[in-house]
Design a protein around this motif. Structure first.
Motif, PDB file in Angstrom:
ATOM      1  N   ASN A  93      12.932   9.341 -97.715  1.00 30.78           N
ATOM      2  CA  ASN A  93      12.304   9.339 -96.386  1.00 30.78           C
ATOM      3  C   ASN A  93      13.273   9.843 -95.322  1.00 30.78           C
ATOM      4  O   ASN A  93      13.140   9.536 -94.159  1.00 30.78           O
ATOM      5  N   PRO A  98      16.732   6.305 -86.335  1.00 29.69           N
ATOM      6  CA  PRO A  98      15.743   6.600 -85.289  1.00 29.69           C
ATOM      7  C   PRO A  98      16.281   6.385 -83.877  1.00 29.69           C
ATOM      8  O   PRO A  98      15.730   6.935 -82.939  1.00 29.69           O
ATOM      9  N   HIS A  99      17.349   5.593 -83.733  1.00 30.43           N
ATOM     10  CA  HIS A  99      17.856   5.328 -82.387  1.00 30.43           C
ATOM     11  C   HIS A  99      18.924   6.324 -81.970  1.00 30.43           C
ATOM     12  O   HIS A  99      19.486   6.205 -80.891  1.00 30.43           O
ATOM     13  N   ARG A 140      15.177  13.033 -80.616  1.00 30.32           N
ATOM     14  CA  ARG A 140      15.315  11.983 -81.634  1.00 30.32           C
ATOM     15  C   ARG A 140      14.501  12.388 -82.861  1.00 30.32           C
ATOM     16  O   ARG A 140      13.556  13.169 -82.757  1.00 30.32           O
ATOM     17  N   GLY A 142      12.205  11.069 -84.452  1.00 32.90           N
ATOM     18  CA  GLY A 142      10.770  10.843 -84.353  1.00 32.90           C
ATOM     19  C   GLY A 142      10.031  11.977 -83.671  1.00 32.90           C
ATOM     20  O   GLY A 142       8.812  12.092 -83.790  1.00 32.90           O
TER      21      GLY A 142
ATOM     22  N   SER B 309      13.561   0.102 -93.192  1.00 35.94           N
ATOM     23  CA  SER B 309      13.827   0.422 -94.588  1.00 35.94           C
ATOM     24  C   SER B 309      15.301   0.196 -94.908  1.00 35.94           C
ATOM     25  O   SER B 309      16.178   0.529 -94.113  1.00 35.94           O
ATOM     26  N   PRO B 333      20.790  -1.979 -83.974  1.00 34.98           N
ATOM     27  CA  PRO B 333      20.062  -1.293 -82.896  1.00 34.98           C
ATOM     28  C   PRO B 333      18.565  -1.151 -83.175  1.00 34.98           C
ATOM     29  O   PRO B 333      17.763  -1.117 -82.245  1.00 34.98           O
ATOM     30  N   GLN B 334      18.204  -1.107 -84.444  1.00 31.26           N
ATOM     31  CA  GLN B 334      16.785  -0.969 -84.752  1.00 31.26           C
ATOM     32  C   GLN B 334      16.033  -2.283 -84.619  1.00 31.26           C
ATOM     33  O   GLN B 334      14.807  -2.303 -84.637  1.00 31.26           O
ATOM     34  N   LEU B 412      13.696   2.177 -78.620  1.00 31.33           N
ATOM     35  CA  LEU B 412      13.772   3.160 -79.688  1.00 31.33           C
ATOM     36  C   LEU B 412      12.509   3.992 -79.711  1.00 31.33           C
ATOM     37  O   LEU B 412      11.424   3.498 -79.455  1.00 31.33           O
ATOM     38  N   ILE B 413      12.688   5.229 -80.042  1.00 26.26           N
ATOM     39  CA  ILE B 413      11.511   6.043 -80.312  1.00 26.26           C
ATOM     40  C   ILE B 413      11.344   6.043 -81.811  1.00 26.26           C
ATOM     41  O   ILE B 413      12.144   6.591 -82.551  1.00 26.26           O
ATOM     42  N   ARG B 414      10.309   5.330 -82.229  1.00 21.71           N
ATOM     43  CA  ARG B 414      10.151   5.155 -83.668  1.00 21.71           C
ATOM     44  C   ARG B 414       9.382   6.318 -84.262  1.00 21.71           C
ATOM     45  O   ARG B 414       8.661   7.016 -83.570  1.00 21.71           O
ATOM     46  N   ARG B 415       9.574   6.456 -85.528  1.00 18.91           N
ATOM     47  CA  ARG B 415       8.895   7.554 -86.206  1.00 18.91           C
ATOM     48  C   ARG B 415       7.430   7.256 -86.394  1.00 18.91           C
ATOM     49  O   ARG B 415       7.061   6.145 -86.645  1.00 18.91           O
TER      50      ARG B 415
END
Lengths: 368, 415
Positions: A93, A98-99, A140, A142, B309, B333-334, B412-415
């Protein structure tokens, strides 16, 4: 045979009798022996649960072998923690953080190695150019498409110039067209940069496209390790024949042997000449393997030594060729692959056709 | 032909399409509204309206105006110098006499007592001696009680005359209006609420930090264990919810008291010589509140961590990060959104805690809610109760806004 090329130089990676069990009852990997030369692109191919990913994880250091050793050159790797192995890894994946921005992601391995800022800047900049994502450096993950994320993940695993790159089904999440494009990109990167790559996939097409050598896994054992063309043309056993490419199987018994050739009996009183597979003798049960494109129909079959008639089930039109599904004694799902321009359009389902093939197109293999 | 259709028929066709879409969507809208309506109605009736009226109570000054409307309005005309005119005395006497009916006297007496605790007695005495008629009400009243001849008495009643007041809100912050109408701090010995608010924040903040420190590792464990084990542990985390809050708090008293289990075990082990004071002080408050609020920290953390994950940490490690660094730089951070949700939830719930500090705390551990309850239940001073509640609400909202800003910046900008 497959290791002949590598005997000259010491292998980069060597698995020696590696075993792995998770529950102490069944072995996920049984006695794995594998060498990988520097600059080689080796694919571990197999169905899910065949042990290929476990092998990669042991190589990466996330799993410990239950038995046996893994060597990097002369160094025993078993006790080296994963963060000191200096292998690049691309995950299924992508595992892009993501940050962090694209640039921060790519810089991360350089930061952990405490590279001077100027040098790190240069390397990040170079690799951003290489993957052509310079204008996305501040985004980012995402905000990127799947293919772009894939490139960033690649860049991140390559930027610190690892001695080995591990890829765990990195193209699984992409659609077909993009996947084929990325296959070529990775292959070209491998050639340009002289990388050593261990690639895990369950997609045989992907394995054939990209690899120098493919190790076919099943049930924790490497069934065959060879170049893509050898795997296809000379499968070592029925599993490999079935797993790589399309294949017709006829259950039979070896009747007589003459050097590398044999005659085998199948169905009700039918027989064919075949190439004798490894470790087979007269009287053994065998699986006869015939590739669909080697099966000829009607006119084209006239001169061939092995002929029989079969009833047509259906035709499947695939643009450049037709798949003709026939019923044979012993195999209801026997497929012949016929170029569209060589096809007799009078044929209808239910008709009887004559099928034919040469002796050398059949391989008598171990019955699993 | 084709072009005429385009020019002539396209526009009405489009309008038609829109109206058809509206019609098609209408049923869905009706359904959605129908599904939400009962809850919305419930919330309005039992939440929005009571809280709104509670907030209004904090500036409400209507009790005098309700019972003695004419006195109130004529006193508002008065300049506050000397004594009010004869007319004011007259309507006051009239309305005082009438106030006996319907319990109005009680509410006026209570309201005026906030100005000076003498008023209720004064009103009672005056009512006793009030004649049915008089030519000069001013003298009559002063005869009954000389206090009516003092300017300060009338000024006190005048302060209760306007329909709205800020005295409760000011008092909640240890402020008052001086003789000149300027806002000033109350006398040193009367100051209380600033310290109470500060204490409330300190206790709520402390509880939140302890919950985070204890809850984060637990949530991490739960999120990384195999499902079977983590489900079992999750039941243990949720187990306290099955017991009444009161029972749990009482249990802590039993455990922590001087001859309780905790002290006796420690003494038996030779850790301490004499019993420690663990309850009816700040320690007990922290013990009990952390215990009760911990699940509210664990659950949001767990739900966020469950979605992270494990390959992120593996990726970081494969890129050369020490496992601790990978955890700190990549995993933590997540979890920010979970930490944010958990801390804000626990903090806001802790701010409003009442029963637990009241039972396991000492006098110096009581939080704002204790005083709200005190004013509501004991002294019937709804104005003060509402003002303390409103200020707590405003402080909470303010903190929440600041917090929201801080967290959003790092969102956070998540996927």
């Amino acid at each position: 045979m497959p290791d002949n090329d590598n005997d000259a130089q010491a292998p980069l990676i060597r698995f020696a009798g590696v075993q792995k069990t998770y529950d102490g009852e069944s072995l996920v990997v049984k006695d794995l022996n594998l060498t990988i030369a520097e600059g080689e692109f080796v694919t571990l191919l197999g169905p899910s649960g065949s042990g290929k990913t476990t092998c990669l994880m042991m190589l990466a250091g996330f799993e410990n072998p239950t038995g046996g050793d893994i060597f990097l050159g002369r160094q025993r790797l078993n006790s080296v923690p994963p963060h000191k192995r200096n292998f690049g890894m691309v995950f299924q994946n992508y595992a892009l953080f993501p940050h962090m921005t694209v640039e921060e992601n790519i810089r991360y391995p350089l930061k952990t190695r405490r590279l001077p800022a100027a040098e790190a800047d240069r390397k990040v900049s170079e690799i951003l150019d290489m993957i052509q994502l310079r204008e996305f450096a501040r985004r980012r993950p995402g905000q990127l498409s799947g293919g772009q994320q894939q490139r960033v993940a690649l860049a991140r695993s390559l930027v610190f110039e690892p001695q080995l790159v591990l890829m765990d089904e990195p193209l699984g999440a992409l659609d077909k067209q993009l996947r084929e494009q990325m296959q070529l990109e990775i292959k070209h990167l491998h050639q340009q940069l002289g990388l050593t790559v261990v690639f895990v996939t369950h997609d045989q097409g992907e394995a054939l496209t990209m690899s120098d050598r493919v190790a076919v896994f099943n049930d924790g054992v490497i069934q065959q390790i060879d170049t893509p063309s050898n795997l296809y043309e000379y499968p070592a056993n029925a599993f490999v024949a079935q797993f790589i490419g399309e294949n017709n199987t006829l259950a039979g018994r070896v009747e007589s042997v003459e050097g590398e050739r044999c005659r085998a009996r199948f169905g009700e009183g039918m027989s064919t000449g075949a190439v004798l597979g490894p470790s087979l003798a007269v009287g053994d049960v065998t699986h006869l393997s015939i590739r669909p494109e080697r099966v000829k129909l009607d006119g084209a079959a006239h001169d061939l030594p092995n002929r029989l008639s079969a009833r047509v089930h259906e035709f499947i039109y695939l643009g450049d060729h037709l798949r003709v599904r026939c019923a044979l004694p012993g195999n209801d799902d026997f497929v012949a692959r016929v170029p569209v321009d060589a096809f007799d359009h009078q044929l209808k389902p239910g008709d009887t056709v004559e099928l034919g093939w040469r002796d050398e197109d059949v391989r008598a293999l171990d019955a699993p | 032909m084709a072009s005429t259709t385009l020019d002539g028929a396209a526009a009405p066709e489009q309008g038609n399409l829109k109206s058809r879409l509206r019609r098609a969507e209408r049923l869905r809208k009706v359904k959605a509204v129908g599904l939400v309506a009962p809850l919305a109605l419930f919330l309005v009736v039992v939440f929005v309206v009571p809280i709104g009226s509670m907030l209004l109570n904090s500036i409400d000054n209507g009790s005098l105006r309700q019972v003695m409307p004419q006195t109130a309005s004529s006193l508002q005309q008065w300049d506050g110098e000397g004594l009010p005119g004869e007319a004011t005395f007259a309507v006051f006497a009239d309305e005082l006499r009438d106030s006996r009916r319907g319990g109005g006297l009680g509410s006026v007496g209570r309201r005026l007592n906030y100005e000076d605790p003498q008023y209720r007695g004064l009103l009672m005495r005056t009512l006793m001696g009030l004649p049915s008629a008089s030519d000069n009400w001013r003298d009559t009243l002063i005869d009954i009680d000389p206090a009516w001849g003092e300017t300060a008495t009338w000024q006190g009643i005048q302060a209760a005359a306007p329909p709205r007041t800020d005295r409760y809100l000011l008092a909640s912050l240890d402020l008052e209006r001086g003789a000149d109408g300027e806002v000033q701090r109350v006398d040193q010995q009367d100051r209380l609420y600033q310290a109470v608010f500060q204490r409330t924040m300190v206790i709520a903040g402390g509880v939140t930090l302890i919950c985070l420190a204890l809850g984060f590792p637990l949530a991490y464990l739960l999120a990384t264990l195999p499902a079977r084990t983590s489900n079992l542990l999750m039941i243990l985390v949720l187990l306290p919810f099955w017991t009444s809050l009161l029972v749990r708090t009482a249990a802590w008293i039993i455990l922590l008291q001087s001859n309780g289990l905790a002290n006796q075990s420690m003494m038996a082990l030779g850790l301490i010589e004499s019993p420690l004071q663990l309850v009816f002080n700040r320690i007990g408050v922290f013990f009990a509140m952390v215990h009760i609020l911990l699940p509210f920290m664990v659950l949001p953390l767990y739900s966020v961590m469950k979605g992270i994950s494990p390959s992120y940490q593996r990726a970081a490690v494969s890129l050369g990060a020490h496992p601790f660094a990978a955890f700190w730089q990549v995993y933590v951070p997540q979890t920010v959104s979970g930490v944010a949700a958990g801390t804000i939830l626990v903090f806001i719930m802790a701010l409003g805690y009442y029963i637990t500090p009241a039972l396991v705390g000492g006098p110096a551990d009581q939080m704002v809610s204790y005083y709200v309850a005190y004013y509501t239940n004991t002294t019937n001073n709804w104005g003060m109760a509402a003002a303390l509640g409103s200020i707590l609400l405003m402080v909470t909202l303010l903190l929440y806004l600041v917090y929201h800003r801080l967290v959003n910046r790092r969102q956070l900008i998540r996927r």
